[in-house]
Write an enzyme that holds these catalytic residues in place. Structure first.
Site, mmCIF file in Angstrom:
data_model
loop_
_atom_site.group_PDB
_atom_site.id
_atom_site.type_symbol
_atom_site.label_atom_id
_atom_site.label_comp_id
_atom_site.label_asym_id
_atom_site.label_seq_id
_atom_site.Cartn_x
_atom_site.Cartn_y
_atom_site.Cartn_z
ATOM 1 C CB SER A 150 -8.444 0.843 5.608
ATOM 2 O OG SER A 150 -9.188 2.038 5.552
ATOM 3 C CE LYS A 174 -3.945 1.952 2.585
ATOM 4 N NZ LYS A 174 -4.852 1.752 3.747
ATOM 5 C CB SER A 194 -8.120 3.588 2.638
ATOM 6 O OG SER A 194 -7.295 2.994 3.623
#
Lengths: 475, 489
Positions: free
Chosen positions: B181, B82, B157
């Site tokens: 997330s 990420k 996210s």
């Protein structure tokens, strides 16, 4: 109307840790800009603070030195505001749970009177960087070397009643922090900085007047001047029918005046809240006791000891104990000579004058403690007179060597040989028959004349005690 | 078997074994994944940055390491990170214009540990800007699409990481979870995601959103893969004071433990109004599988569940509002052009550099911390947070693991909730309280609703990751939802 001044001081002391309060970067003063700022100090994304245990130890040490409550559960908070030299946009500080709670310090004025000033709290926080406005073609340069340097902010109660008391308080704080080794106390390098909250009120009135905060007064002298100026300004304002507005003022040492920085109405809302990146600091009794056991003899205890052990006056004891270096110097001299009062005089008068004139710290004194002690010993063993000693001392200051070799080289040795002195006296009596007659006829004042003649004949080296005794006998 | 066909459904475990048996090299594997990214990411937009050259170098090094007998279970296996984890020498954008030009001179602890284990970084995946969102639509780099249906969102996210793994662009990925997330995109992309206990995984080098809530964790195809990753991700880090100095167990050790006697609690608040009835059915069916495996199930209550939304949407923005103050144009990142003075530089840099959702949360957080409002908002939220923790502790006195849905609804169409932030916030109802309490939580695939995957959430007590992974692994031994792959590509 008679006015009373009320002052509270906030003193920021840089703690002398090797590394910063929340990072491993060096705290050394004077490095090239931005060479001592790591990612944490720069507020780089993803970096996290780690609390420096050494800063904690120093803060606790200070708390114990002022007999304060130590916060067993202290915690850090974020104080939010935007400024270019504040990299994260917030300062990590302590709001609700400071490491040091209520304590007090005793101050002594020049006339020897003492007074206790309360300390409200002392908390740990990080210093900001510096904004440099010169030499950048209208832009501002940022140096973040100082960012993250550990600070202990010491907040006093509004117990101080004059600029002189404020200076005495500051000097005492300075003395304590340097004694216990938590700060180098170097004010020129910003190791100790002071904000003063000043208000005035009619004498006898209970309520405090509206206060102004004077920011960043960074020398003992400026603190006194800035406060005196501010007090005059406030009194004049009120007497002219005006009112004091709560505001922050900046002292301009060149113009010797304070001027408004910002009023409190438009003051920042700092949006304090608990710092989630750091755990609360929990300390236990054994930690506190360990720090306590490492504390050196503190200024007050030393002053008391100098007074009782050496028989010095309270004032002399206070002056000599105000800095650890001076106290140490004095003790070396006093112990070697066994003459504490004479030693105190020499350190406080002759040596202090030389050091003050050249702005030299006592640790770099041109005259070592053992040499000064030797000089005093030469007075007490009658090798030289006190007057001669001053000449020798001047030579020592100029680096001409130790007292004995200077006395030898300059031929300053006092003549105590009674035979030589007797011969001189006989000579003088023989060649001044008129004066001898007048003296013997009751004109006692002439005794001084004979002493003078002998000293002159001996080029000042005759021992005055011996001369006196012998003259009395012979006349 | 060619690496091409392997990839779409291979687990980390299988790849690890394949590498160990010499069926393919890490270089071959890496090339295959890079090729897959190349051919599919135009449609998905899962990656912000693909680090092909670096991946090849790391793969070659991994092969050498294997040749010298130094390989571990992760050595040579590709991974996607990420783009919130700072990677030395590779841009870390956090999905924001304000960090579009930012390259960290340091490595996050998580990526560093995985690199040390010999993993090959394929690139940095897309996310909601600063991890603020549940759909990966708020990224400066455009939305990521769900491989199960490119018209819908992948969740967020960590939507880029989830889409990358679900589409076979990467076998595993890292994510971060502040309010769901990791778990929510795992659920919406048919993956296994684990948010560890707060303090289990170091936050050093992970760009902060809500510091007291953020936690990194694995996104994988199986619980076993998640366990293998967590073995290398977890552990105390002296650079993160909030990481816990508790020994890291081997998370694979208990995977095969039978579930006999396991006590499972179903919070009635997780099955009430707002939950899609098909999801409710899928979750109930999943729980029945666990019962068949020997677990006992009882209804419990987490009465403050509804309050987790207001509590979270005060605390997280409050922390975010100050965490994001450092993006001021002074030292790094975006700076507006030709500032006229300091205030102009601050305001335009931040106005131009941040997106709408980030600005919204900065404003909410700033307001909540303001003088005069602090007690009414931030303090209240902290009180709620303690009550929510208490709810969980009361529950864990009766049960070992809490089970329920990960999300109230399946993935929605791109743009459907973009103009209604509160509707978006409500999607986090089942995940937020886990972060507020600091507990570990997982999502495992438990079926599909209208062709879109949904997740079963498992919540454990503090540092009970091994237990959660055990339950998830046992579940995956008797179900095949996690093996299903999208028709995409």
């Amino acid at each position: 109307m008679e006015w009373e001044t009320v002052i509270g001081l906030e003193v920021h002391v840089q703690l002398s840790t090797n590394t910063k309060i929340f990072s491993g970067a060096s705290t050394r003063f004077g490095a090239a800009p931005n060479t001592q700022a790591c990612g944490i100090d720069l507020g780089m994304p993803g970096t996290l603070p780690v609390f420096n245990e050494n800063a904690l130890r120093k803060a606790v040490s200070f708390g114990l030195a002022i007999d304060a409550e130590i916060g067993r559960h202290s915690a850090f908070d974020r104080k939010n505001y935007f400024y270019p030299d504040l990299p994260k946009g917030y300062q990590i500080t302590q709001m609700d749970h400071p490491i040091v709670g209520k304590g007090q310090v005793e101050i002594m004025m020049d006339d020897g009177t003492t007074k206790t000033v309360g300390v409200t709290r002392a908390h740990l926080e990080e210093d900001a960087g510096k904004s440099l406005h010169e030499d950048f073609h209208g832009m501002t340069g940022i140096d973040l070397n100082r960012a993250g340097t550990p600070l202990l902010e010491i907040v006093s109660e509004p117990d101080i009643r004059s600029a002189k008391e404020a200076v005495a308080y500051l000097k005492k704080i300075h003395s304590i922090v340097t004694y216990i080794g938590v700060s180098d106390g170097n004010m020129a390098e910003g190791s100790m900085r002071c904000d003063a909250n000043v208000s005035v009120r009619p004498k006898g009135q209970q309520e405090y007047g509206m206060r102004c905060e004077i920011k960043n007064v960074n020398s003992f002298r400026f603190v006194e001047k800035a406060i005196n100026h501010e007090v005059e300004r406030q009194i004049a304002l009120i007497e002219d029918g005006g009112t004091v507005v709560q505001e922050t003022r900046l002292y301009d040492s060149e113009l010797d005046e304070t001027r408004s920085m910002r009023s409190k109405e438009v003051a920042n809302d700092y949006r304090y809240f608990p710092e989630p990146d750091l755990l609360p600091v929990e300390i236990d009794e054994s930690y506190i006791e360990q720090v306590r056991s490492e504390l050196p003899e503190l200024p007050d205890a030393k002053r008391e000891r100098f007074h009782s052990e050496y028989g010095l006056s309270e004032y002399d004891a206070a002056v000599l104990s105000s800095s650890q270096d001076m106290a140490h110097f004095f003790e070396v001299v006093a112990r070697q000579t066994g003459e504490p009062k004479l030693s105190a005089n020499w350190v406080m008068v002759e040596l202090a004058a030389v050091l003050n004139k050249t702005n030299t710290p006592i640790t770099e004194s041109p005259v070592s403690a053992t040499n000064l002690a030797q000089l005093i010993e030469r007075i007490t063993d009658n090798t030289i007179s006190s007057k001669m000693a001053k000449t020798v001392f001047e030579a020592m200051v100029e680096g001409q060597g130790d007292p004995d070799s200077i006395i030898e080289a300059k031929g300053l040795k006092q003549v105590s040989d009674t035979g030589a002195i007797e011969a001189m006296i006989d000579d003088i009596i023989a060649s001044n028959p008129d004066q001898v007659e007048q003296y013997r006829g009751g004109k006692d004042k002439l005794f001084g004349f004979f002493v003078g003649q002998v000293m002159k004949a001996s080029k000042g080296q005759a021992n005055p005690g011996v001369v006196n005794d012998m003259l009395k006998k012979k006349l | 078997m060619s690496t091409d066909t392997l990839m779409n459904n291979s687990t980390l475990k299988q790849l690890s074994e394949g590498l160990a048996r010499g069926e393919y090299s890490s270089v071959e594997l890496t090339e295959a994944y890079l090729k897959r990214i190349d051919s599919t990411d135009g449609d998905l937009n899962a990656f912000i940055t693909v680090t092909a050259d670096q991946a090849r170098t790391q793969a070659a090094a991994a092969d050498e390491r294997r040749a010298s007998g130094q390989a571990g279970p992760l050595t040579g296996v590709p991974i996607a990170h990420k783009d919130i984890f700072c990677t030395q020498g590779v841009r870390t954008s956090c999905g924001s214009k304000i960090l579009d030009n930012f390259t960290a001179p340091y490595e996050s602890t998580v990526t560093h540990k995985l690199q040390d284990a010999g993993m090959v970084m394929l690139g940095k995946t897309n996310l909601d800007e600063f991890a603020m969102g549940s759909s990966t639509e708020s990224s400066f780099y455009g939305p990521t699409r769900n491989p199960w249906n490119t018209e819908v969102i992948p969740g967020g996210s960590s939507g880029g990481s989830a889409a990358a793994v679900a589409s076979g662009q990467a076998p595993v990925a890292t994510g971060t979870d502040t309010g769901g997330s990791i778990r929510q995109p795992a659920a919406l992309c048919n993956l296994t995601g684990l948010k560890p206990t707060y303090g289990r995984v170091s936050r050093w080098g992970m760009i902060a959103y809500g510091s007291s809530l953020d936690q990194g964790g694995p996104i994988a195809r199986t619980a076993e893969d998640a366990a293998l990753l967590l073995n290398s991700m977890a552990g105390f880090d002296h650079k993160d004071s909030t990481s816990k100095d508790i020994a890291v167990p081997d998370y694979t050790a208990d995977l095969d433990k039978p579930l006999d006697g396991l006590r499972i609690g179903l919070p009635k608040e997780y099955f009430g109004e707002g939950l899609n009835s098909d999801i409710a059915a899928r979750v109930q069916a999943g729980v029945q599988e666990l019962e068949k495996l020997g677990a006992t199930v009882k209804e419990i209550s987490l009465p403050r569940t509804r309050l987790s939304i207001p509590a979270y949407y005060i605390i997280a923005p409050a922390e975010a509002s100050t965490n994001l103050s450092r993006f001021d144009g002074v030292r790094f990142g975006y700076r507006c052009e030709n500032p006229t003075d300091l205030l102009d530089m601050y305001t335009r840099t931040r106005a131009e550099g941040f997106g709408e959702e980030v600005k919204r949360r900065i404003m909410v957080g700033t307001y909540a911390l303001s003088a005069g409002y602090y007690d009414a908002y931030y303090n209240k939220a902290q009180q709620l947070r303690r009550l929510i923790k208490d709810d969980f502790q009361n529950a864990f006195a009766e049960v070992d693991v809490i089970a329920g849905p990960t999300t109230p609804s399946p993935a929605w169409k791109l743009g459907a909730k973009s103009n209604d932030p509160v509707a978006m916030y409500l999607e986090d109802i089942y995940t937020l309280s886990v972060n507020l309490a600091g507990l570990p939580g997982m999502s495992v695939p438990c079926g599909q609703v209208d062709g879109l995957p949904v997740g079963l959430q498992l919540i454990g007590n503090y540092f009970a990751e091994a237990q959660l992974l055990n339950v998830a692994h046992q579940y995956q031994q008797v179900t095949d939802w996690h093996q299903q792959t999208p028709a995409f590509g």
